[in-house]
Motif scaffolding. Sequence first.
Motif, PDB file in Angstrom:
ATOM      1  N   ASP A   1     112.183  24.935  18.123  1.00 37.28           N
ATOM      2  CA  ASP A   1     113.497  24.823  17.483  1.00 37.28           C
ATOM      3  C   ASP A   1     113.463  25.568  16.148  1.00 37.28           C
ATOM      4  OD1 ASP A   1     116.008  24.164  16.632  1.00 37.28           O
ATOM      5  OD2 ASP A   1     115.630  22.018  16.475  1.00 37.28           O
ATOM      6  N   LEU A   2     114.210  26.664  16.068  1.00 38.90           N
ATOM      7  CA  LEU A   2     114.269  27.465  14.842  1.00 38.90           C
ATOM      8  C   LEU A   2     115.377  27.017  13.903  1.00 38.90           C
ATOM      9  CD1 LEU A   2     113.807  31.082  16.297  1.00 38.90           C
ATOM     10  CD2 LEU A   2     112.071  29.625  15.249  1.00 38.90           C
ATOM     11  N   SER A   3     116.160  26.017  14.297  1.00 39.85           N
ATOM     12  CA  SER A   3     117.313  25.587  13.497  1.00 39.85           C
ATOM     13  C   SER A   3     116.921  25.297  12.055  1.00 39.85           C
ATOM     14  CB  SER A   3     117.936  24.323  14.105  1.00 39.85           C
ATOM     15  OG  SER A   3     118.470  24.598  15.373  1.00 39.85           O
ATOM     16  N   GLY A   4     117.768  25.777  11.137  1.00 41.79           N
ATOM     17  CA  GLY A   4     117.538  25.514   9.723  1.00 41.79           C
ATOM     18  C   GLY A   4     118.140  26.581   8.844  1.00 41.79           C
ATOM     19  N   TYR A   5     117.967  26.386   7.547  1.00 38.28           N
ATOM     20  CA  TYR A   5     118.448  27.334   6.545  1.00 38.28           C
ATOM     21  C   TYR A   5     117.229  27.881   5.811  1.00 38.28           C
ATOM     22  CZ  TYR A   5     121.706  29.394   3.228  1.00 38.28           C
ATOM     23  OH  TYR A   5     122.441  30.281   2.485  1.00 38.28           O
ATOM     24  N   TYR A   6     117.141  29.206   5.717  1.00 40.62           N
ATOM     25  CA  TYR A   6     115.961  29.879   5.187  1.00 40.62           C
ATOM     26  C   TYR A   6     116.347  30.860   4.077  1.00 40.62           C
ATOM     27  CZ  TYR A   6     114.096  28.356   9.727  1.00 40.62           C
ATOM     28  OH  TYR A   6     113.723  27.619  10.825  1.00 40.62           O
ATOM     29  N   GLN A   7     115.443  31.045   3.119  1.00 41.54           N
ATOM     30  CA  GLN A   7     115.636  32.030   2.055  1.00 41.54           C
ATOM     31  C   GLN A   7     114.498  33.045   2.099  1.00 41.54           C
ATOM     32  OE1 GLN A   7     115.944  29.437  -1.390  1.00 41.54           O
ATOM     33  NE2 GLN A   7     118.179  29.562  -1.301  1.00 41.54           N
ATOM     34  N   LEU A   8     114.840  34.304   1.863  1.00 41.91           N
ATOM     35  CA  LEU A   8     113.861  35.387   1.898  1.00 41.91           C
ATOM     36  C   LEU A   8     112.804  35.199   0.818  1.00 41.91           C
ATOM     37  CD1 LEU A   8     113.253  38.231   3.223  1.00 41.91           C
ATOM     38  CD2 LEU A   8     114.403  39.191   1.223  1.00 41.91           C
ATOM     39  N   VAL A   9     111.532  35.370   1.213  1.00 47.06           N
ATOM     40  CA  VAL A   9     110.448  35.331   0.236  1.00 47.06           C
ATOM     41  C   VAL A   9     109.704  36.658   0.160  1.00 47.06           C
ATOM     42  CG1 VAL A   9     110.115  32.829   0.269  1.00 47.06           C
ATOM     43  CG2 VAL A   9     108.832  34.243   1.867  1.00 47.06           C
ATOM     44  N   SER A  10     109.724  37.437   1.232  1.00 48.17           N
ATOM     45  CA  SER A  10     109.086  38.758   1.160  1.00 48.17           C
ATOM     46  C   SER A  10     109.665  39.692   2.220  1.00 48.17           C
ATOM     47  CB  SER A  10     107.567  38.656   1.319  1.00 48.17           C
ATOM     48  OG  SER A  10     107.223  38.302   2.638  1.00 48.17           O
ATOM     49  N   GLN A  11     109.506  40.980   1.944  1.00 49.24           N
ATOM     50  CA  GLN A  11     110.048  42.012   2.827  1.00 49.24           C
ATOM     51  C   GLN A  11     109.205  43.269   2.679  1.00 49.24           C
ATOM     52  OE1 GLN A  11     114.438  42.690   3.215  1.00 49.24           O
ATOM     53  NE2 GLN A  11     114.017  44.188   1.627  1.00 49.24           N
ATOM     54  N   GLU A  12     108.922  43.924   3.793  1.00 47.19           N
ATOM     55  CA  GLU A  12     108.188  45.183   3.710  1.00 47.19           C
ATOM     56  C   GLU A  12     108.740  46.199   4.698  1.00 47.19           C
ATOM     57  OE1 GLU A  12     104.168  44.807   6.159  1.00 47.19           O
ATOM     58  OE2 GLU A  12     104.299  43.231   4.652  1.00 47.19           O
ATOM     59  N   ASN A  13     108.809  47.437   4.227  1.00 42.10           N
ATOM     60  CA  ASN A  13     109.193  48.608   5.014  1.00 42.10           C
ATOM     61  C   ASN A  13     110.678  48.657   5.401  1.00 42.10           C
ATOM     62  OD1 ASN A  13     108.043  51.067   5.787  1.00 42.10           O
ATOM     63  ND2 ASN A  13     107.990  50.432   7.933  1.00 42.10           N
ATOM     64  N   MET A  14     111.527  47.969   4.646  1.00 41.74           N
ATOM     65  CA  MET A  14     112.960  47.954   4.967  1.00 41.74           C
ATOM     66  C   MET A  14     113.587  49.336   4.835  1.00 41.74           C
ATOM     67  SD  MET A  14     115.677  46.449   6.004  1.00 41.74           S
ATOM     68  CE  MET A  14     115.640  44.679   5.877  1.00 41.74           C
ATOM     69  N   GLU A  15     113.249  50.079   3.793  1.00 36.74           N
ATOM     70  CA  GLU A  15     113.891  51.391   3.603  1.00 36.74           C
ATOM     71  C   GLU A  15     113.577  52.337   4.761  1.00 36.74           C
ATOM     72  OE1 GLU A  15     115.152  54.701   0.387  1.00 36.74           O
ATOM     73  OE2 GLU A  15     114.024  52.969  -0.295  1.00 36.74           O
ATOM     74  N   ALA A  16     112.342  52.350   5.223  1.00 34.42           N
ATOM     75  CA  ALA A  16     111.985  53.217   6.360  1.00 34.42           C
ATOM     76  C   ALA A  16     112.701  52.775   7.634  1.00 34.42           C
ATOM     77  CB  ALA A  16     110.474  53.204   6.565  1.00 34.42           C
ATOM     78  N   TYR A  17     112.827  51.475   7.815  1.00 32.99           N
ATOM     79  CA  TYR A  17     113.551  50.949   8.979  1.00 32.99           C
ATOM     80  C   TYR A  17     115.016  51.393   8.947  1.00 32.99           C
ATOM     81  CZ  TYR A  17     115.833  47.447  11.961  1.00 32.99           C
ATOM     82  OH  TYR A  17     116.608  46.819  12.899  1.00 32.99           O
ATOM     83  N   LEU A  18     115.660  51.260   7.787  1.00 33.70           N
ATOM     84  CA  LEU A  18     117.060  51.670   7.652  1.00 33.70           C
ATOM     85  C   LEU A  18     117.218  53.181   7.825  1.00 33.70           C
ATOM     86  CD1 LEU A  18     118.037  49.395   4.637  1.00 33.70           C
ATOM     87  CD2 LEU A  18     118.653  49.060   7.053  1.00 33.70           C
ATOM     88  N   ALA A  19     116.262  53.957   7.334  1.00 32.06           N
ATOM     89  CA  ALA A  19     116.298  55.412   7.519  1.00 32.06           C
ATOM     90  C   ALA A  19     116.211  55.756   9.006  1.00 32.06           C
ATOM     91  CB  ALA A  19     115.172  56.084   6.744  1.00 32.06           C
ATOM     92  N   ALA A  20     115.390  55.030   9.758  1.00 33.91           N
ATOM     93  CA  ALA A  20     115.277  55.264  11.207  1.00 33.91           C
ATOM     94  C   ALA A  20     116.581  54.942  11.917  1.00 33.91           C
ATOM     95  CB  ALA A  20     114.132  54.435  11.783  1.00 33.91           C
ATOM     96  N   LEU A  21     117.401  54.065  11.314  1.00 37.32           N
ATOM     97  CA  LEU A  21     118.726  53.759  11.860  1.00 37.32           C
ATOM     98  C   LEU A  21     119.792  54.741  11.378  1.00 37.32           C
ATOM     99  CD1 LEU A  21     118.773  49.872  11.542  1.00 37.32           C
ATOM    100  CD2 LEU A  21     118.831  51.195  13.675  1.00 37.32           C
ATOM    101  N   ASP A  22     119.387  55.745  10.597  1.00 38.65           N
ATOM    102  CA  ASP A  22     120.296  56.751  10.037  1.00 38.65           C
ATOM    103  C   ASP A  22     121.299  56.168   9.041  1.00 38.65           C
ATOM    104  OD1 ASP A  22     119.081  58.765  11.607  1.00 38.65           O
ATOM    105  OD2 ASP A  22     120.399  58.264  13.301  1.00 38.65           O
ATOM    106  N   ILE A  23     120.902  55.121   8.332  1.00 36.82           N
ATOM    107  CA  ILE A  23     121.740  54.550   7.277  1.00 36.82           C
ATOM    108  C   ILE A  23     121.655  55.471   6.061  1.00 36.82           C
ATOM    109  CG2 ILE A  23     122.090  52.534   5.781  1.00 36.82           C
ATOM    110  CD1 ILE A  23     122.490  51.926   8.771  1.00 36.82           C
ATOM    111  N   ASN A  24     122.800  55.756   5.447  1.00 39.10           N
ATOM    112  CA  ASN A  24     122.779  56.680   4.309  1.00 39.10           C
ATOM    113  C   ASN A  24     121.995  56.094   3.135  1.00 39.10           C
ATOM    114  OD1 ASN A  24     124.562  55.504   2.155  1.00 39.10           O
ATOM    115  ND2 ASN A  24     126.076  55.569   3.808  1.00 39.10           N
TER     116      ASN A  24
END
Length: 136
Positions: free
Chosen positions: A4-27
């Motif tokens: 059961d994944l139900s719940g409310y969560y807050q971001l604590v860390s993130q890695e490689n988001m810019e490269a992921y968005l670039a691969a999606l062709d986001i400006n």
Amino acid sequence: MGIDLSGYYQLVSQENMEAYLAALDINIALRKIVCLLRPDKEIIQNSNRMVIRTLTTFRNYVMDFPLDEEFEEDLSAVDGRKCRQTTVRWEGDYLVCIQNGEKANRGWKHWLEGDLLHLEMTVEGVTCKQIFKKVK
């Protein structure tokens, strides 16, 4: 059925988001904004249906879907695309999404380790990882 994944969560860390968005062709301007965001995530799990809300000060995205059934996913709020064939299913304790559309090898998976929700997003061989802490 997985855990059961139900719940409310807050971001604590993130890695490689810019490269992921670039691969999606986001400006580049939108990539810079997205990389500064600290999204919250709310998951509601009800039998074979799930709702995943990604909430930010910039834009919210709600994904409401049946498990183990193919559906068309409207990602216009995210990257202006539609995934013609999206399927979300449990693979053990991993919630796995396969998104077939304009971009190859696109999808994500969620899993829990204690009170930490992990999200791994992939597109065209580029992977972004996020970790969220359960707060309620």
